[in-house]
Design a protein around this motif. Structure first.
Motif, PDB file in Angstrom:
ATOM      1  N   SER A 183      48.475  35.596  38.286  1.00  0.00           N
ATOM      2  CA  SER A 183      47.223  36.127  38.168  1.00  0.00           C
ATOM      3  C   SER A 183      46.331  35.341  37.331  1.00  0.00           C
ATOM      4  CB  SER A 183      47.304  37.519  37.967  1.00  0.00           C
ATOM      5  OG  SER A 183      47.806  37.891  36.540  1.00  0.00           O
ATOM      6  N   LEU A 184      45.031  35.393  37.486  1.00  0.00           N
ATOM      7  CA  LEU A 184      43.964  34.971  36.800  1.00  0.00           C
ATOM      8  C   LEU A 184      42.641  36.026  36.819  1.00  0.00           C
ATOM      9  CD1 LEU A 184      42.275  33.264  34.733  1.00  0.00           C
ATOM     10  CD2 LEU A 184      41.654  31.823  36.685  1.00  0.00           C
ATOM     11  N   GLY A 185      42.348  36.676  35.753  1.00  0.00           N
ATOM     12  CA  GLY A 185      41.202  37.685  36.025  1.00  0.00           C
ATOM     13  C   GLY A 185      40.086  37.560  34.676  1.00  0.00           C
ATOM     14  N   GLU A 221      50.163  29.413  44.197  1.00  0.00           N
ATOM     15  CA  GLU A 221      48.929  30.291  44.512  1.00  0.00           C
ATOM     16  C   GLU A 221      48.304  30.944  43.183  1.00  0.00           C
ATOM     17  OE1 GLU A 221      48.664  32.732  47.749  1.00  0.00           O
ATOM     18  OE2 GLU A 221      48.719  31.255  49.130  1.00  0.00           O
ATOM     19  N   ILE A 222      46.991  30.791  43.063  1.00  0.00           N
ATOM     20  CA  ILE A 222      46.128  31.607  42.003  1.00  0.00           C
ATOM     21  C   ILE A 222      45.797  32.798  42.488  1.00  0.00           C
ATOM     22  CG2 ILE A 222      44.267  31.514  40.516  1.00  0.00           C
ATOM     23  CD1 ILE A 222      43.991  28.572  40.725  1.00  0.00           C
ATOM     24  N   HIS A 223      46.154  33.923  41.827  1.00  0.00           N
ATOM     25  CA  HIS A 223      45.767  35.286  42.461  1.00  0.00           C
ATOM     26  C   HIS A 223      44.591  35.672  41.568  1.00  0.00           C
ATOM     27  CE1 HIS A 223      50.014  35.395  44.179  1.00  0.00           C
ATOM     28  NE2 HIS A 223      49.302  34.550  44.980  1.00  0.00           N
ATOM     29  N   ASP A 237      37.288  35.893  47.948  1.00  0.00           N
ATOM     30  CA  ASP A 237      38.559  35.964  48.246  1.00  0.00           C
ATOM     31  C   ASP A 237      39.301  36.258  46.932  1.00  0.00           C
ATOM     32  OD1 ASP A 237      38.355  33.426  47.321  1.00  0.00           O
ATOM     33  OD2 ASP A 237      40.271  32.826  48.548  1.00  0.00           O
ATOM     34  N   PHE A 238      39.023  37.587  46.249  1.00  0.00           N
ATOM     35  CA  PHE A 238      39.720  37.938  45.029  1.00  0.00           C
ATOM     36  C   PHE A 238      39.634  39.294  45.153  1.00  0.00           C
ATOM     37  CE2 PHE A 238      35.136  38.124  43.795  1.00  0.00           C
ATOM     38  CZ  PHE A 238      34.801  39.095  42.964  1.00  0.00           C
ATOM     39  N   THR A 239      40.714  40.017  44.289  1.00  0.00           N
ATOM     40  CA  THR A 239      40.676  41.359  44.314  1.00  0.00           C
ATOM     41  C   THR A 239      39.873  41.847  43.358  1.00  0.00           C
ATOM     42  OG1 THR A 239      43.156  41.321  44.715  1.00  0.00           O
ATOM     43  CG2 THR A 239      42.397  43.451  43.522  1.00  0.00           C
ATOM     44  N   ALA A 240      38.730  42.562  43.940  1.00  0.00           N
ATOM     45  CA  ALA A 240      37.777  43.342  43.124  1.00  0.00           C
ATOM     46  C   ALA A 240      37.756  44.817  42.829  1.00  0.00           C
ATOM     47  CB  ALA A 240      36.435  43.004  43.848  1.00  0.00           C
ATOM     48  N   SER A 241      37.324  45.220  41.692  1.00  0.00           N
ATOM     49  CA  SER A 241      37.312  46.618  41.341  1.00  0.00           C
ATOM     50  C   SER A 241      36.163  46.767  40.420  1.00  0.00           C
ATOM     51  CB  SER A 241      38.716  47.176  41.065  1.00  0.00           C
ATOM     52  OG  SER A 241      38.569  48.636  40.450  1.00  0.00           O
TER      53      SER A 241
END
Length: 314
Positions: free
Chosen positions: A210-212, A160-162, A190-194
């Motif tokens: 992870s990828l960001g 999975e790509i996170h 559906d991504f971790t946002a901040s």
């Protein structure tokens, strides 16, 4: 009685002298509060300027919030702040709110920035991305569909790509989605946002799959925890550096950064002093915190525009 009169006279004289504080160079020491909010990307350079400015004007309190470009404009358009940090130009709907509230302003470019695409240091399979691959990962249609690395390239892991990225109020998010997806504010959800880039650093650094993305300056601060990935600009694979952002080869993920100053605030001498100090020192301080300075003549041109703006709003 004469002694009392003399003492009172001396006290009044000292008080009057105390009001006329001067710096070592003979210029007046100012006081007051300057309220700034907005982009987390622009925060490091504004904070660097504020720290230096405090040494020149210790009685001026400079407060800097980080609510994202959109959050900053929300406060700015209501007259709650003097200056807004922004990693994108103001939007039409934000302009309209400013007009409704009789907020006039000037836009000033302060530096250039490149958006960094990042993975975990143990990610050994990604050497670069094309813009098309980034779009395939981040576009709205990818949600629930593009979930694994091998869906991007078959030789990549069946894992999975996170995803990690700035929140929707961020100018960095707006810029990335416009440059990569083709429409500002359009992406999968559906991504971790901040809004806090330090949270994104921690997320990517703690997750092998992870990828960001976020501003280059935060990578420079955390390069021991992250791996920077190059982007194919259509001709070659380029990583963001001071040079590639400045010469335009890191395309399409390089951009200008801004501050906005409202017309009411320039009636306060401490705000005028701060903005002039910002434009005088942004070039040197930008490099210190990982940004790319503008050409010297552009800083000079904007300082002249700001002078005209101040004179027109006295």
């Amino acid at each position: 009685m004469k002694k009392l009169v003399c003492l009172l006279s001396l006290a009044l004289t000292l008080a009057a002298c105390g009001d006329k504080k001067e710096k070592k160079d003979g210029a007046a020491l100012l006081s007051g509060t300057i309220k700034i909010d907005g982009s987390s990307t622009v925060f490091p350079i504004t904070e660097a300027v504020a720290e230096e400015f405090r040494s020149e004007q210790p009685d001026v309190k400079v407060t800097i919030g980080v609510s994202g470009t959109g959050g900053g404009f929300n406060k700015f358009s209501k007259g709650e702040t003097n200056i807004s940090n922004a990693s994108r130009p103001i939007k039409d709907k934000e302009k309209a709110i400013c007009e409704e509230n009789n907020i006039n302003y000037i836009e000033l470019e302060v530096a250039y920035d490149g958006l960094a695409v990042l993975v975990h240091p143990e990610n050994t399979w990604v050497d670069s991305f094309t813009v098309e691959e980034l779009k395939k990962i981040w576009e709205p249609a990818a949600q629930g569909t593009i979930m694994k690395w091998n869906q991007i390239r078959p030789e990549w892991p069946n894992e999975e790509i996170h995803l990690y990225g700035p929140g929707v109020a961020s100018g960095t998010y707006d810029y990335f989605t416009e440059a990569v997806v083709g429409k500002s504010g359009s992406s999968r959800g559906d991504f971790t946002a901040s809004e806090d880039d330090h949270v994104l650093v921690q997320g990517i650094a703690g997750d092998k799959f992870s990828l960001g993305f976020f501003g280059l300056a935060y990578y420079e601060e955390n390069k021991d925890k992250l791996t920077l990935i190059g982007v194919n600009n259509g001709t070659e694979v380029v990583k963001p550096t001071l040079e590639t952002v400045k010469n335009g080869t890191y395309s399409p993920l390089s951009r200008p950064l801004f501050i906005y100053v409202n017309s009411t605030s320039v009636k306060s001498p401490e705000v005028v002093e701060f903005v002039n100090y910002y434009l005088d020192n942004a070039g040197a301080l930008a490099t210190d915190v990982g940004y790319i300075p503008l050409p010297a003549d552009l800083y000079a041109k904007q300082k002249e525009s700001f002078k005209t703006f101040v004179e027109g709003n006295k």
